[in-house]
Design an enzyme around this catalytic site. Sequence first.
Site, mmCIF file in Angstrom:
data_model
loop_
_atom_site.group_PDB
_atom_site.id
_atom_site.type_symbol
_atom_site.label_atom_id
_atom_site.label_comp_id
_atom_site.label_asym_id
_atom_site.label_seq_id
_atom_site.Cartn_x
_atom_site.Cartn_y
_atom_site.Cartn_z
ATOM 1 N N GLU A 89 0.657 -1.336 0.099
ATOM 2 C CA GLU A 89 -0.213 -0.008 0.019
ATOM 3 C C GLU A 89 1.049 1.122 -0.497
ATOM 4 O O GLU A 89 2.061 1.665 0.606
ATOM 5 C CB GLU A 89 -0.880 0.026 1.186
ATOM 6 C CG GLU A 89 -1.892 1.546 1.283
ATOM 7 C CD GLU A 89 -2.347 1.112 3.260
ATOM 8 O OE1 GLU A 89 -3.022 1.691 2.356
ATOM 9 O OE2 GLU A 89 -1.877 0.615 3.674
ATOM 10 N N LYS B 223 -9.285 2.564 -3.089
ATOM 11 C CA LYS B 223 -10.460 2.015 -1.782
ATOM 12 C C LYS B 223 -11.387 2.570 -1.701
ATOM 13 O O LYS B 223 -11.899 3.297 -1.784
ATOM 14 C CB LYS B 223 -9.082 2.701 -0.761
ATOM 15 C CG LYS B 223 -9.452 1.707 0.524
ATOM 16 C CD LYS B 223 -8.620 1.829 1.953
ATOM 17 C CE LYS B 223 -8.933 0.944 3.075
ATOM 18 N NZ LYS B 223 -7.806 1.663 3.922
ATOM 19 N N CYS C 284 -5.893 -3.055 3.210
ATOM 20 C CA CYS C 284 -5.408 -2.897 4.470
ATOM 21 C C CYS C 284 -6.393 -3.171 5.011
ATOM 22 O O CYS C 284 -7.607 -4.199 5.489
ATOM 23 C CB CYS C 284 -5.051 -1.403 4.637
ATOM 24 S SG CYS C 284 -5.157 -1.011 6.525
#
Length: 497
Positions: free
Chosen positions: A251, A322, A374
């Site tokens: 990330e 995301k 995540c």
Amino acid sequence: MIPYLLVLLSGASLTFAFAPFSAWPVTFLAVAVAVRQLLRTPGKGFLCGWLFGLGWFGAGISWVHVSIADFGGLPLIASVGAMALLCAYLSIYPALAFYFTKRFFPSRLWPLAMPFFWMLLEWVRSWMLSGFPWLSLGYSQIDSPLNGWLPVIGETGVTALVILLASAVAVLPLFQRWPALVAIYFIAFSSGWAVNQYNWVVRDKQYQVAMVQGNIQQSLRWVPEHDEPTMQKYQNLTAPLWDADLILWPEAAVPKLENLATPFLTDLNEQAVEHNTALITGIVNFNWESSEAWNNLIVLGKKHRSDEFGDYSYFHNNRYSKHHLLPIGEFVPFEDLLRPLAPLFDLPMSSFSRGGYQQTNLIANGIYLAPAICFEIAFPHQVAANLHENTDMILTVSNDAWFGHSHGPAQHLEIARMRAKEFGRPVLRATNNGITAFIDFRGNITSRLPQFEAGSLRSPVITTRGFTPYRYWGDYAVVMLTSMLALIALYLKRRAS
């Protein structure tokens, strides 16, 4: 006060049931002790359940305090207070489950009624205030005999099964129902083992995949002077890996905004094409016209194996943005009010826009990947929404440097293992400082890098085809089963009265 102390300690002991300790039998003992104390405490059980939750989350997510204390800029008393407030809030859910069970059903029927209330409240916890489904009890059973049920009823269903079994231990001996107790446990564990022998998906192709772990300190990640050294470090670690079918960076591995890093990305794109491969990296993109920012994954190099040219261009569509943003870390509710209060509410990169709930798979060198950045890997419904017939692997990237040497990263890896087992797809987990790991379609870790070390990891990955039952029906089966048990309990209660 002894029952209240016991229920608090039983909740705290649940920490040992999860990674990195993974002592899965502790879950049954801890919940059984709490349910037994529910019988002994006065009132309707809310305080008993709340204390159980306070121990459960206070010890289990203590790693949250590491990020608040180290990077939040708050004094110790304020960071401890913020952590206590979070745990107090999360404890409301088991408190309500205990309350409803004791309020509406006699103790002999708790093993039938409690799974329904627990499942209902855990569902609310998964979306309320953007959701925080961390440390759900089913995760502790990834290595237990019950894990055979994960592809069928998912983590949610195994959580309900744990509540049924644990409450049975607490209640049935009081009514001298030892044969029933033994039978319940034998059926649950033996059937879990038996179901685990069946392969719900079939093996398909094998690819060579490599991942890079840069181990960049969190305090340096967004310092402009460290941009070039960070990118050079990732390039150097990647140099021996260009013969792999796919290379993964974690990330936000590239610390510049995408439009400012275009020359670097174009060079990487050309290198990937030259070596007949593809590279996926995390990066932040900012649209100057709309003032929107996204936490992205982008594909560099070949989209399909037969391509002669690289797929990358700025704002190309072979990317993932995301969707499930982390409160405070990636968006700040009531930001006009909160941002001036403390550095905790004004962290770098804490004002992202959401990507779509369902997005097309990333395609890298002919490999189709369902991404989760995540925190998103903790939401099975979102992962399922992006799994298609041609999806080869699940990709999750993260930066767990926020949590230091705590057990947070190990719990995060355990959650990734759960998604592999539920959906029958291999999971690739690339992180900045650990735990980078390859997970096969049965949820087993095949190789991993140590934490807090820069390095790379290469492994063959076998893809699968087909869907597990859980991918087809999600939590509907669990809702039906727990509702049926609750209705049986209600019928028995009325007949007895």
